[in-house]
Scaffold this motif. Structure first.
Motif, PDB file in Angstrom:
ATOM      1  N   MET A   1     -16.587   1.936  -0.379  1.00 55.56           N
ATOM      2  CA  MET A   1     -17.005   2.795   0.546  1.00 55.56           C
ATOM      3  C   MET A   1     -15.801   3.255   1.266  1.00 55.56           C
ATOM      4  SD  MET A   1     -19.676   3.114   3.644  1.00 55.56           S
ATOM      5  CE  MET A   1     -19.768   1.783   3.855  1.00 55.56           C
ATOM      6  N   PRO A   2     -15.143   4.460   1.233  1.00 55.91           N
ATOM      7  CA  PRO A   2     -14.377   4.929   1.930  1.00 55.91           C
ATOM      8  C   PRO A   2     -14.578   5.187   3.316  1.00 55.91           C
ATOM      9  CG  PRO A   2     -14.662   6.234   0.008  1.00 55.91           C
ATOM     10  CD  PRO A   2     -15.704   5.440   0.029  1.00 55.91           C
ATOM     11  N   THR A  21      -8.371   3.926   2.986  1.00 55.97           N
ATOM     12  CA  THR A  21      -9.079   2.720   3.433  1.00 55.97           C
ATOM     13  C   THR A  21     -10.371   2.432   2.858  1.00 55.97           C
ATOM     14  OG1 THR A  21      -7.738   2.718   5.329  1.00 55.97           O
ATOM     15  CG2 THR A  21      -9.507   1.147   5.413  1.00 55.97           C
ATOM     16  N   ILE A  22     -11.089   1.471   2.353  1.00 56.01           N
ATOM     17  CA  ILE A  22     -12.188   1.306   1.851  1.00 56.01           C
ATOM     18  C   ILE A  22     -12.921  -0.055   2.585  1.00 56.01           C
ATOM     19  CG2 ILE A  22     -11.840   2.698  -0.200  1.00 56.01           C
ATOM     20  CD1 ILE A  22     -11.456  -0.157  -1.597  1.00 56.01           C
ATOM     21  N   SER A  30     -11.796  -4.528   5.439  1.00 55.22           N
ATOM     22  CA  SER A  30     -11.341  -3.253   4.625  1.00 55.22           C
ATOM     23  C   SER A  30      -9.980  -3.632   4.044  1.00 55.22           C
ATOM     24  CB  SER A  30     -11.190  -2.174   5.993  1.00 55.22           C
ATOM     25  OG  SER A  30      -9.987  -2.574   6.705  1.00 55.22           O
ATOM     26  N   ARG A  31      -9.841  -2.678   3.009  1.00 56.48           N
ATOM     27  CA  ARG A  31      -8.534  -2.738   2.118  1.00 56.48           C
ATOM     28  C   ARG A  31      -8.092  -1.571   1.793  1.00 56.48           C
ATOM     29  NH1 ARG A  31      -9.077  -7.983   0.189  1.00 56.48           N
ATOM     30  NH2 ARG A  31     -10.921  -9.023  -0.159  1.00 56.48           N
ATOM     31  N   MET A  44      -4.985   0.573  -7.711  1.00 51.60           N
ATOM     32  CA  MET A  44      -4.744  -0.329  -7.211  1.00 51.60           C
ATOM     33  C   MET A  44      -5.657  -0.463  -5.970  1.00 51.60           C
ATOM     34  SD  MET A  44      -0.977  -0.106  -5.946  1.00 51.60           S
ATOM     35  CE  MET A  44      -0.187   1.270  -7.200  1.00 51.60           C
ATOM     36  N   ILE A  45      -5.936  -1.863  -5.513  1.00 56.24           N
ATOM     37  CA  ILE A  45      -6.541  -2.070  -4.376  1.00 56.24           C
ATOM     38  C   ILE A  45      -5.515  -3.130  -3.775  1.00 56.24           C
ATOM     39  CG2 ILE A  45      -8.563  -3.180  -2.851  1.00 56.24           C
ATOM     40  CD1 ILE A  45      -9.230  -0.657  -4.647  1.00 56.24           C
ATOM     41  N   LEU A  46      -4.841  -2.798  -2.550  1.00 57.38           N
ATOM     42  CA  LEU A  46      -4.250  -3.408  -1.741  1.00 57.38           C
ATOM     43  C   LEU A  46      -4.826  -4.281  -0.496  1.00 57.38           C
ATOM     44  CD1 LEU A  46      -1.325  -0.789  -1.688  1.00 57.38           C
ATOM     45  CD2 LEU A  46      -1.550  -2.794  -3.192  1.00 57.38           C
ATOM     46  N   ASP A  47      -4.456  -5.444  -0.534  1.00 59.46           N
ATOM     47  CA  ASP A  47      -5.072  -6.500   0.326  1.00 59.46           C
ATOM     48  C   ASP A  47      -4.356  -6.597   1.974  1.00 59.46           C
ATOM     49  OD1 ASP A  47      -6.869  -8.357   1.445  1.00 59.46           O
ATOM     50  OD2 ASP A  47      -5.607  -9.930   0.707  1.00 59.46           O
ATOM     51  N   PHE A  48      -4.401  -5.227   2.429  1.00 61.25           N
ATOM     52  CA  PHE A  48      -4.182  -5.168   4.116  1.00 61.25           C
ATOM     53  C   PHE A  48      -5.195  -4.149   4.518  1.00 61.25           C
ATOM     54  CE2 PHE A  48      -1.220  -2.009   2.168  1.00 61.25           C
ATOM     55  CZ  PHE A  48      -1.556  -0.943   2.970  1.00 61.25           C
ATOM     56  N   SER A  49      -5.317  -4.152   5.734  1.00 60.18           N
ATOM     57  CA  SER A  49      -6.140  -3.123   6.548  1.00 60.18           C
ATOM     58  C   SER A  49      -5.517  -2.443   7.591  1.00 60.18           C
ATOM     59  CB  SER A  49      -7.151  -4.360   7.427  1.00 60.18           C
ATOM     60  OG  SER A  49      -8.267  -3.418   7.872  1.00 60.18           O
TER      61      SER A  49
END
Length: 131
Positions: A1-2, A21-22, A30-31, A44-49
């Motif tokens: 969910m954005p 951010t999702i 969040s990522r 791509m999904i990146l691992d930071f918030s």
């Protein structure tokens, strides 16, 4: 969910992609997702918030952000995630101060930061006992 808000998304310099951010319900964090504006599927999904700062590098090769999950000084540290890199790198730290905003010149050669102190006051309000 954005997630919504101006600090939760950014359009790439060439206008072709968006980083946003999702919320990951499974991990409860969040990522960041990156996708083409012509697609509804993330590339791509990146691992930071991101924490109030999420911007593209001027050449579109990565993202610049403050990471709310950062171990050291989330308010003071600007990170950079280059696409294709194994991990992010620290670009700048203003510790013990807070980085309010950050920008890189269009040619990528200079940077500017708005740095300051976060000052707040706490007030306790309570009901007076009856006299």
């Amino acid at each position: 969910m954005p997630l919504f808000g101006d600090a939760h998304w950014a359009i790439s310099p060439d206008g072709s992609r968006v980083a946003y951010t999702i919320w990951d319900d499974r991990e409860n964090i969040s990522r960041v997702a990156v996708r083409s504006l012509d697609s509804s599927t993330a590339e791509m999904i990146l691992d930071f918030s991101p924490y109030f700062i999420l911007k593209w590098r001027p050449d579109g090769t990565g993202l610049i952000y403050r990471d709310r999950r950062a171990v050291e000084s989330a308010h003071a540290t600007i990170m950079e995630w280059r696409f294709g890199a194994a991990s992010p790198v620290k670009l700048f730290s203003a510790e013990p101060d807070t980085v309010q905003d950050f920008a890189i010149s269009p040619d990528g050669q200079r940077a500017a930061a708005i740095v300051g102190k976060l000052n707040t006051d706490a007030v306790l309000l309570s009901k007076r006992p009856a006299s």
